[in-house]
Design an enzyme around this catalytic site. Structure first.
Site, PDB file in Angstrom:
ATOM      1  N   SER A  37       0.763  -1.324  -0.038  1.00 14.95           N
ATOM      2  CA  SER A  37      -0.040   0.199  -0.027  1.00 14.95           C
ATOM      3  C   SER A  37       0.783   1.317  -0.148  1.00 14.95           C
ATOM      4  CB  SER A  37      -0.931   0.031   1.311  1.00 14.95           C
ATOM      5  OG  SER A  37      -1.706   1.373   1.137  1.00 14.95           O
ATOM      6  N   LYS A  88      -4.474  -6.792   3.555  1.00 18.21           N
ATOM      7  CA  LYS A  88      -4.154  -5.663   2.440  1.00 18.21           C
ATOM      8  C   LYS A  88      -5.661  -5.507   1.911  1.00 18.21           C
ATOM      9  CE  LYS A  88      -3.117  -2.542  -0.444  1.00 18.21           C
ATOM     10  NZ  LYS A  88      -3.529  -2.429  -1.595  1.00 18.21           N
TER      11      LYS A  88
HETATM   12  P1  NDP Z   1      -2.143  -1.900 -13.269  1.00 16.64           P
HETATM   13  O1  NDP Z   1      -3.067  -2.701 -12.115  1.00 16.64           O
HETATM   14  O2  NDP Z   1      -2.545  -0.984 -13.814  1.00 16.64           O
HETATM   15  O3  NDP Z   1      -1.525  -3.444 -14.368  1.00 16.64           O
HETATM   16  C1  NDP Z   1      -0.664  -2.861 -15.335  1.00 16.64           C
HETATM   17  C2  NDP Z   1       0.268  -3.964 -15.382  1.00 16.64           C
HETATM   18  O4  NDP Z   1      -0.416  -5.285 -15.644  1.00 16.64           O
HETATM   19  C3  NDP Z   1       1.187  -3.763 -16.749  1.00 16.64           C
HETATM   20  O5  NDP Z   1       2.387  -4.238 -16.500  1.00 16.64           O
HETATM   21  C4  NDP Z   1       0.223  -4.488 -17.722  1.00 16.64           C
HETATM   22  O6  NDP Z   1       1.181  -4.836 -18.868  1.00 16.64           O
HETATM   23  C5  NDP Z   1       0.020  -5.687 -16.808  1.00 16.64           C
HETATM   24  N1  NDP Z   1      -1.191  -6.446 -17.452  1.00 16.64           N
HETATM   25  C6  NDP Z   1      -2.493  -6.189 -17.462  1.00 16.64           C
HETATM   26  N2  NDP Z   1      -3.090  -7.185 -18.059  1.00 16.64           N
HETATM   27  C7  NDP Z   1      -2.169  -8.226 -18.333  1.00 16.64           C
HETATM   28  C8  NDP Z   1      -2.644  -9.377 -18.847  1.00 16.64           C
HETATM   29  N3  NDP Z   1      -3.833  -9.911 -19.321  1.00 16.64           N
HETATM   30  N4  NDP Z   1      -1.290 -10.409 -19.120  1.00 16.64           N
HETATM   31  C9  NDP Z   1      -0.001  -9.716 -18.784  1.00 16.64           C
HETATM   32  N5  NDP Z   1      -0.042  -8.390 -17.992  1.00 16.64           N
HETATM   33  C10 NDP Z   1      -0.918  -7.799 -18.069  1.00 16.64           C
HETATM   34  O7  NDP Z   1      -0.767  -1.599 -12.811  1.00 16.64           O
HETATM   35  P2  NDP Z   1      -0.320  -1.068 -11.293  1.00 16.64           P
HETATM   36  O8  NDP Z   1       1.061  -0.676 -11.313  1.00 16.64           O
HETATM   37  O9  NDP Z   1      -1.200   0.148 -10.996  1.00 16.64           O
HETATM   38  O10 NDP Z   1      -0.499  -2.051 -10.221  1.00 16.64           O
HETATM   39  C11 NDP Z   1      -0.062  -3.480 -10.041  1.00 16.64           C
HETATM   40  C12 NDP Z   1      -0.807  -4.222  -9.011  1.00 16.64           C
HETATM   41  O11 NDP Z   1      -0.532  -3.296  -7.540  1.00 16.64           O
HETATM   42  C13 NDP Z   1      -2.294  -4.290  -9.138  1.00 16.64           C
HETATM   43  O12 NDP Z   1      -2.700  -5.408  -8.489  1.00 16.64           O
HETATM   44  C14 NDP Z   1      -3.011  -3.198  -8.455  1.00 16.64           C
HETATM   45  O13 NDP Z   1      -4.307  -3.515  -8.010  1.00 16.64           O
HETATM   46  C15 NDP Z   1      -1.937  -3.134  -7.289  1.00 16.64           C
HETATM   47  N6  NDP Z   1      -1.772  -1.780  -6.372  1.00 16.64           N
HETATM   48  C16 NDP Z   1      -1.953  -0.867  -7.401  1.00 16.64           C
HETATM   49  C17 NDP Z   1      -1.876   0.473  -6.599  1.00 16.64           C
HETATM   50  C18 NDP Z   1      -1.940   1.777  -7.154  1.00 16.64           C
HETATM   51  O14 NDP Z   1      -1.781   2.739  -6.892  1.00 16.64           O
HETATM   52  N7  NDP Z   1      -1.681   1.786  -8.523  1.00 16.64           N
HETATM   53  C19 NDP Z   1      -1.599   0.654  -5.076  1.00 16.64           C
HETATM   54  C20 NDP Z   1      -1.321  -0.872  -4.487  1.00 16.64           C
HETATM   55  C21 NDP Z   1      -1.704  -1.986  -5.455  1.00 16.64           C
HETATM   56  P3  NDP Z   1       0.986  -4.192 -20.314  1.00 16.64           P
HETATM   57  O15 NDP Z   1       1.757  -2.997 -19.977  1.00 16.64           O
HETATM   58  O16 NDP Z   1       1.497  -5.024 -21.219  1.00 16.64           O
HETATM   59  O17 NDP Z   1      -0.371  -3.932 -20.484  1.00 16.64           O
END
Ligand code: NDP
Length: 468
Positions: free
Chosen positions: A129, A183
């Site tokens: 987080s 979390k």
């Molecule tokens: P996202 O949740 O937006 O996910 C994007 C990433 O996932 C990219 O690397 C993307 O690759 C990949 N991805 C998406 N779909 C697929 C698929 N079908 N197959 C393979 N790769 C895929 O990114 P965040 O950085 O925001 O978050 C990462 C994780 O951390 C998530 O689980 C999120 O819930 C969690 N999180 C996020 C926070 C935030 O503030 N953003 C805070 C805390 C936790 P590509 O570039 O190829 O599309």
């Protein structure tokens, strides 16, 4: 060529910032992203001239890693996590460690732990987080899964996490899905507190008729006192933002529809499955759903009008009473979430140390706040504490503020304003501090139509009555 200490899959917001955080702390990091362009962009800009090694295939990526290989997945929760695990496993030696740092459902983490254990790969489910800034400068990291694997990555995870006077905000919280359960619940509490602050804003704006600048100052003052928290701080900051085009406070121009990614809903679903009441959290999830009915709300108001009515308040008294109501509502939101974690810990055998949970929420995460000091004291004094209401110092705070919460709700109801979380919080307090609830009538009804039986208050045994 020197090998990388750790590899990160997923170069979106979280993965890229965590990579920079690790590199800043002296680790060599290998990075991979499904879409190569994202990796190229990252290494060509923010990661340029840093000890960050890009890879454009998973084969190349694992070859960059030191043995035992350590990989952190920072991809979208759900199928992408399973897909990457499936592709990585054949490329990894036994003893390698895969960590999932995304917002995965704890049940998925349980399954992945078992699946990977059978294949000789050690798995950790780590809830992270703090958003973008947290990932870069120090998040709160809630880890579950293989204890042995945690011990191998503990140094790295601790060094990149936030730090408070109570240590780094990272802890091992139990086997399997323990980290992701904590979390998820953290996010549930986050939903409730965000809603509480938005309810306070609504009351100051609609009942007390304050300008945004006045509310901004009040929130800033509140943030300087016992309501000090990251969420209060950012709300005070965001209220200050003026829209360049119109010259109006930007917040007033934002459509009143709140989105969600599902962790609040999961918290409520899990609580219901475990038989734990978290009505404040549930109300915050429902409030977001109702906010999404924007078109229907507009149509209904056009047809029937609103229930809003003018009520007179002394602005100074009202804001002080409201401060106390917000404080109590926030305390109870934490109490419900921590109660849920303590029940899950027993039910799932996580053996989670709740005082550690509270300690690592004190920095880096979205629900960091000053009240956590009181909560930590409670769980340190009694690690088996069933519910925060049994801790006298906590209950004293609730008792001192409960009338303010009631008064705020009465004023809001008189003004025709809904306060979902504050309202449910008051009812939760009233229910828990009521020796006899009307459930006797429900039990009689159940026995009437379904012969579900009942117990009596005056003698032992299970009874059934022919009611007609
Ligand atoms: P996202 O949740 O937006 O996910 C994007 C990433 O996932 C990219 O690397 C993307 O690759 C990949 N991805 C998406 N779909 C697929 C698929 N079908 N197959 C393979 N790769 C895929 O990114 P965040 O950085 O925001 O978050 C990462 C994780 O951390 C998530 O689980 C999120 O819930 C969690 N999180 C996020 C926070 C935030 O503030 N953003 C805070 C805390 C936790 P590509 O570039 O190829 O599309």
């Amino acid at each position: 060529m020197a090998k990388a200490d750790i590899g990160i899959v997923g170069m979106s917001i979280m993965g890229s910032n965590l990579a920079l955080n690790m590199e800043r702390n002296g680790y060599v990091v290998a990075v991979f992203n499904r879409t190569a362009q994202r990796t190229e962009q990252f290494v060509g800009t923010r990661a340029r001239d840093k000890n960050i090694m890009p890879a454009y295939s998973l084969e190349e990526f694992v070859e960059l890693l030191k043995v035992p290989k350590k990989i952190l997945l920072m991809v979208k929760a759900g199928k992408p996590v399973d897909d990457f695990i499936q592709k990585l496993v054949p490329l990894l030696e036994k003893g390698s460690i895969i960590m999932d740092g995304g917002n995965s459902h704890y049940m998925d983490t349980e399954k992945r732990c078992k699946l990977l254990e059978d294949k000789g790969i050690r798995f950790l489910g780590a809830g992270i987080s703090g958003g973008e800034k947290g990932a870069l400068y120090g998040p709160s990291i809630m880890v579950g899964g293989s204890r042995e694997a945690y011990d191998e990555v503990a140094e790295l995870l601790n060094v990149i996490s936030a730090r408070t006077e109570d240590g780094s905000c990272c802890a091992y919280l139990g086997e399997g899905g323990a980290g992701h359960f904590v979390k998820m619940t953290h996010n549930g509490i986050e939903y409730a507190i965000m809603q509480i602050i938005s309810e306070a804003y609504d009351l100051l704006r609609t009942i007390a008729g304050m300008e945004i600048s006045e509310i901004q100052q009040i929130f800033e003052q509140w943030n300087g006192g016992r309501l000090n928290s990251f969420l209060m701080e950012i709300t005070a900051k965001l209220l200050r933002k003026i829209d360049d085009e119109t010259g109006k406070p930007l917040v007033e121009l934002i459509l009143d529809k709140a989105g969600s990614k599902g962790t609040g809903k999961w918290t409520v679903q899990s609580a219901l499955d475990l038989g734990v009441a978290v009505p404040s959290i549930a109300a915050s999830v429902n409030a977001r759903i109702l906010s999404d009915y924007k078109e229907q709300r507009v149509k209904l108001v056009r047809r029937y009008g609103e229930f809003l009515r003018k009520v007179g308040v002394d602005r100074y008294i009202f804001r002080n009473v409201l401060e106390e109501a917000v404080y109590v509502a926030a305390l109870v939101a934490y109490a419900q979430g921590l109660h849920l974690i303590s029940v899950a810990s027993v039910d799932f055998g996580y053996n989670t140390n709740i005082s550690e949970v509270v300690r690592i929420w004190k920095g880096g995460c979205i629900i960091r706040s000053t009240v956590l000091n009181l909560l930590r004291k409670a769980y340190l004094s009694d690690p088996t504490l069933e519910h925060l209401f049994f801790y006298p110092e906590f209950m004293n705070e609730v008792k001192k503020g409960v009338d303010s919460l009631r008064d705020v709700i009465i004023t809001a109801v008189n003004a025709g304003i809904s306060l979902p979380v504050m309202g449910e919080t008051l009812l939760y307090i009233y229910s828990l501090l009521r020796e006899r609830l009307p459930a006797n009538v429900i039990q009689a009804q159940r026995d009437f139509f379904g012969a579900h039986t009942f117990q009596r208050v005056d003698k032992e045994g299970i009874f059934h009555e022919e009611w007609e």
